[in-house]
Design a protein around this motif. Structure first.
Motif, PDB file in Angstrom:
ATOM      1  N   ARG A  96      -3.083 -11.704  -4.250  1.00  0.00           N
ATOM      2  CA  ARG A  96      -3.011 -12.745  -3.228  1.00  0.00           C
ATOM      3  C   ARG A  96      -2.229 -12.270  -2.002  1.00  0.00           C
ATOM      4  NH1 ARG A  96      -1.541 -18.812  -4.840  1.00  0.00           N
ATOM      5  NH2 ARG A  96      -3.464 -18.623  -6.002  1.00  0.00           N
ATOM      6  N   ASP A  97      -1.174 -11.483  -2.230  1.00  0.00           N
ATOM      7  CA  ASP A  97      -0.365 -10.975  -1.113  1.00  0.00           C
ATOM      8  C   ASP A  97      -1.152 -10.019  -0.222  1.00  0.00           C
ATOM      9  OD1 ASP A  97       1.642 -12.414  -2.260  1.00  0.00           O
ATOM     10  OD2 ASP A  97       2.722 -10.688  -3.063  1.00  0.00           O
ATOM     11  N   ASP A  98      -2.214  -9.411  -0.759  1.00  0.00           N
ATOM     12  CA  ASP A  98      -3.014  -8.464   0.019  1.00  0.00           C
ATOM     13  C   ASP A  98      -4.144  -9.132   0.794  1.00  0.00           C
ATOM     14  OD1 ASP A  98      -1.642  -6.130  -0.595  1.00  0.00           O
ATOM     15  OD2 ASP A  98      -2.876  -5.675  -2.362  1.00  0.00           O
ATOM     16  N   PRO A 100      -4.364 -11.431   3.321  1.00  0.00           N
ATOM     17  CA  PRO A 100      -4.362 -11.398   4.789  1.00  0.00           C
ATOM     18  C   PRO A 100      -4.615  -9.988   5.345  1.00  0.00           C
ATOM     19  CG  PRO A 100      -2.532 -12.726   3.989  1.00  0.00           C
ATOM     20  CD  PRO A 100      -3.127 -12.034   2.787  1.00  0.00           C
ATOM     21  N   ALA A 101      -4.000  -8.959   4.746  1.00  0.00           N
ATOM     22  CA  ALA A 101      -4.196  -7.577   5.213  1.00  0.00           C
ATOM     23  C   ALA A 101      -5.654  -7.158   5.023  1.00  0.00           C
ATOM     24  CB  ALA A 101      -3.259  -6.627   4.463  1.00  0.00           C
ATOM     25  N   PHE A 102      -6.255  -7.534   3.901  1.00  0.00           N
ATOM     26  CA  PHE A 102      -7.654  -7.221   3.612  1.00  0.00           C
ATOM     27  C   PHE A 102      -8.539  -7.819   4.705  1.00  0.00           C
ATOM     28  CE2 PHE A 102     -11.789  -7.721   1.769  1.00  0.00           C
ATOM     29  CZ  PHE A 102     -11.921  -6.792   0.749  1.00  0.00           C
ATOM     30  N   LEU A 103      -8.308  -9.100   5.019  1.00  0.00           N
ATOM     31  CA  LEU A 103      -9.127  -9.770   6.029  1.00  0.00           C
ATOM     32  C   LEU A 103      -8.918  -9.180   7.415  1.00  0.00           C
ATOM     33  CD1 LEU A 103      -8.743 -13.450   4.789  1.00  0.00           C
ATOM     34  CD2 LEU A 103     -10.732 -11.951   4.527  1.00  0.00           C
ATOM     35  N   ARG A 104      -7.670  -8.829   7.747  1.00  0.00           N
ATOM     36  CA  ARG A 104      -7.417  -8.195   9.046  1.00  0.00           C
ATOM     37  C   ARG A 104      -8.185  -6.883   9.153  1.00  0.00           C
ATOM     38  NH1 ARG A 104      -2.164 -10.320   8.465  1.00  0.00           N
ATOM     39  NH2 ARG A 104      -1.430  -8.386   7.523  1.00  0.00           N
ATOM     40  N   SER A 105      -8.203  -6.088   8.075  1.00  0.00           N
ATOM     41  CA  SER A 105      -8.951  -4.827   8.067  1.00  0.00           C
ATOM     42  C   SER A 105     -10.431  -5.069   8.352  1.00  0.00           C
ATOM     43  CB  SER A 105      -8.822  -4.119   6.711  1.00  0.00           C
ATOM     44  OG  SER A 105      -7.671  -3.333   6.671  1.00  0.00           O
ATOM     45  N   VAL A 106     -10.974  -6.132   7.742  1.00  0.00           N
ATOM     46  CA  VAL A 106     -12.391  -6.449   7.950  1.00  0.00           C
ATOM     47  C   VAL A 106     -12.619  -6.932   9.381  1.00  0.00           C
ATOM     48  CG1 VAL A 106     -14.277  -8.009   7.275  1.00  0.00           C
ATOM     49  CG2 VAL A 106     -12.851  -6.923   5.513  1.00  0.00           C
ATOM     50  N   ALA A 111     -12.457  -1.797   8.123  1.00  0.00           N
ATOM     51  CA  ALA A 111     -13.256  -1.665   6.897  1.00  0.00           C
ATOM     52  C   ALA A 111     -14.530  -0.906   7.238  1.00  0.00           C
ATOM     53  CB  ALA A 111     -13.585  -3.042   6.333  1.00  0.00           C
ATOM     54  N   HIS A 112     -14.931  -0.017   6.347  1.00  0.00           N
ATOM     55  CA  HIS A 112     -16.145   0.752   6.600  1.00  0.00           C
ATOM     56  C   HIS A 112     -16.872   1.024   5.292  1.00  0.00           C
ATOM     57  CE1 HIS A 112     -12.917   3.641   5.796  1.00  0.00           C
ATOM     58  NE2 HIS A 112     -13.843   4.406   5.256  1.00  0.00           N
ATOM     59  N   VAL A 113     -18.056   1.557   5.414  1.00  0.00           N
ATOM     60  CA  VAL A 113     -18.857   1.887   4.245  1.00  0.00           C
ATOM     61  C   VAL A 113     -18.967   3.400   4.176  1.00  0.00           C
ATOM     62  CG1 VAL A 113     -21.144   1.700   3.177  1.00  0.00           C
ATOM     63  CG2 VAL A 113     -20.133  -0.281   4.337  1.00  0.00           C
ATOM     64  N   GLY A 130       0.383   0.505   2.978  1.00  0.00           N
ATOM     65  CA  GLY A 130       0.939   1.464   2.023  1.00  0.00           C
ATOM     66  C   GLY A 130      -0.065   2.510   1.597  1.00  0.00           C
ATOM     67  N   ASP A 131      -0.937   2.938   2.513  1.00  0.00           N
ATOM     68  CA  ASP A 131      -1.925   3.982   2.220  1.00  0.00           C
ATOM     69  C   ASP A 131      -2.811   3.653   1.023  1.00  0.00           C
ATOM     70  OD1 ASP A 131      -1.346   5.604   4.345  1.00  0.00           O
ATOM     71  OD2 ASP A 131       0.218   6.705   3.271  1.00  0.00           O
ATOM     72  N   ARG A 132      -3.039   2.360   0.803  1.00  0.00           N
ATOM     73  CA  ARG A 132      -3.948   1.962  -0.266  1.00  0.00           C
ATOM     74  C   ARG A 132      -5.258   1.518   0.367  1.00  0.00           C
ATOM     75  NH1 ARG A 132      -2.047  -2.865  -2.761  1.00  0.00           N
ATOM     76  NH2 ARG A 132      -1.087  -3.272  -0.755  1.00  0.00           N
ATOM     77  N   ALA A 133      -6.295   1.469  -0.449  1.00  0.00           N
ATOM     78  CA  ALA A 133      -7.569   0.947   0.025  1.00  0.00           C
ATOM     79  C   ALA A 133      -8.292   0.312  -1.153  1.00  0.00           C
ATOM     80  CB  ALA A 133      -8.423   2.061   0.614  1.00  0.00           C
ATOM     81  N   HIS A 134      -8.985  -0.775  -0.876  1.00  0.00           N
ATOM     82  CA  HIS A 134      -9.826  -1.371  -1.909  1.00  0.00           C
ATOM     83  C   HIS A 134     -11.219  -0.790  -1.716  1.00  0.00           C
ATOM     84  CE1 HIS A 134     -11.089  -4.344  -4.866  1.00  0.00           C
ATOM     85  NE2 HIS A 134     -12.208  -4.377  -4.176  1.00  0.00           N
TER      86      HIS A 134
END
Length: 152
Positions: A96-98, A100-106, A111-113, A130-134
């Motif tokens: 859940r804490d991620d 907002p950051a996930f949505l900002r990336s999109v 965000a890319h493919v 933190g240099d992570r990526a989903h």
């Protein structure tokens, strides 16, 4: 100690954060709430027919849909994780804490493919702090125009 509202502030706070993001990116947002174990889509802790969790609290789940392109929706689960769907691609187990950051990336276009030649395939990559990526597998049949435009 009264834990009857334990989940509510967290989901409410998460929904408030989604509304702020929607405003920042000038996106419409529609939010629906499901409160009580009989309403939520998945309950590990509560038994069948139970409306509250064993600790007596009401599980609170929210679903938010953003307008515009890419199509994005967020389901906030009572267990402090979320399912985010981007153009029909389901990204499970987002903390859940991620969210907002996930949505900002999109929304910021980070965000890319990633395309792979062999074996052929695509992955949606959403950078996180933190240099992570989903990373989520994207079947070729689900490559929408927006996803195609993000291929690197």
């Amino acid at each position: 100690m009264d834990h009857s509202h334990e989940h509510l502030p967290t989901t409410e706070a998460a929904v408030a954060a989604l509304r702020v993001l929607a405003a920042r990116y000038a996106r419409e947002i529609e939010v629906t709430h499901d409160i009580g174990a009989d309403q939520t889509s998945r309950r590990s802790a509560a038994g069948i027919g139970a409306v509250t969790d064993p600790d007596g609290s009401l599980p609170h789940e929210a679903y938010a849909e953003f307008g515009g392109v890419p199509r994005v929706s967020v389901r906030l689960y009572p267990e402090d994780d979320a399912l985010i769907e981007v153009e029909g691609i389901e990204c499970h187990d987002i903390r859940r804490d991620d969210v907002p950051a996930f949505l900002r990336s999109v929304f910021d276009g980070l965000a890319h493919v990633r395309a792979r030649r062999f074996p052929p395939g695509y992955r949606l990559v959403v950078p996180l702090p933190g240099d992570r990526a989903h990373k989520e597998y994207v079947p070729m049949t689900l490559l929408t125009p927006w996803l195609s435009s993000r291929v690197r």
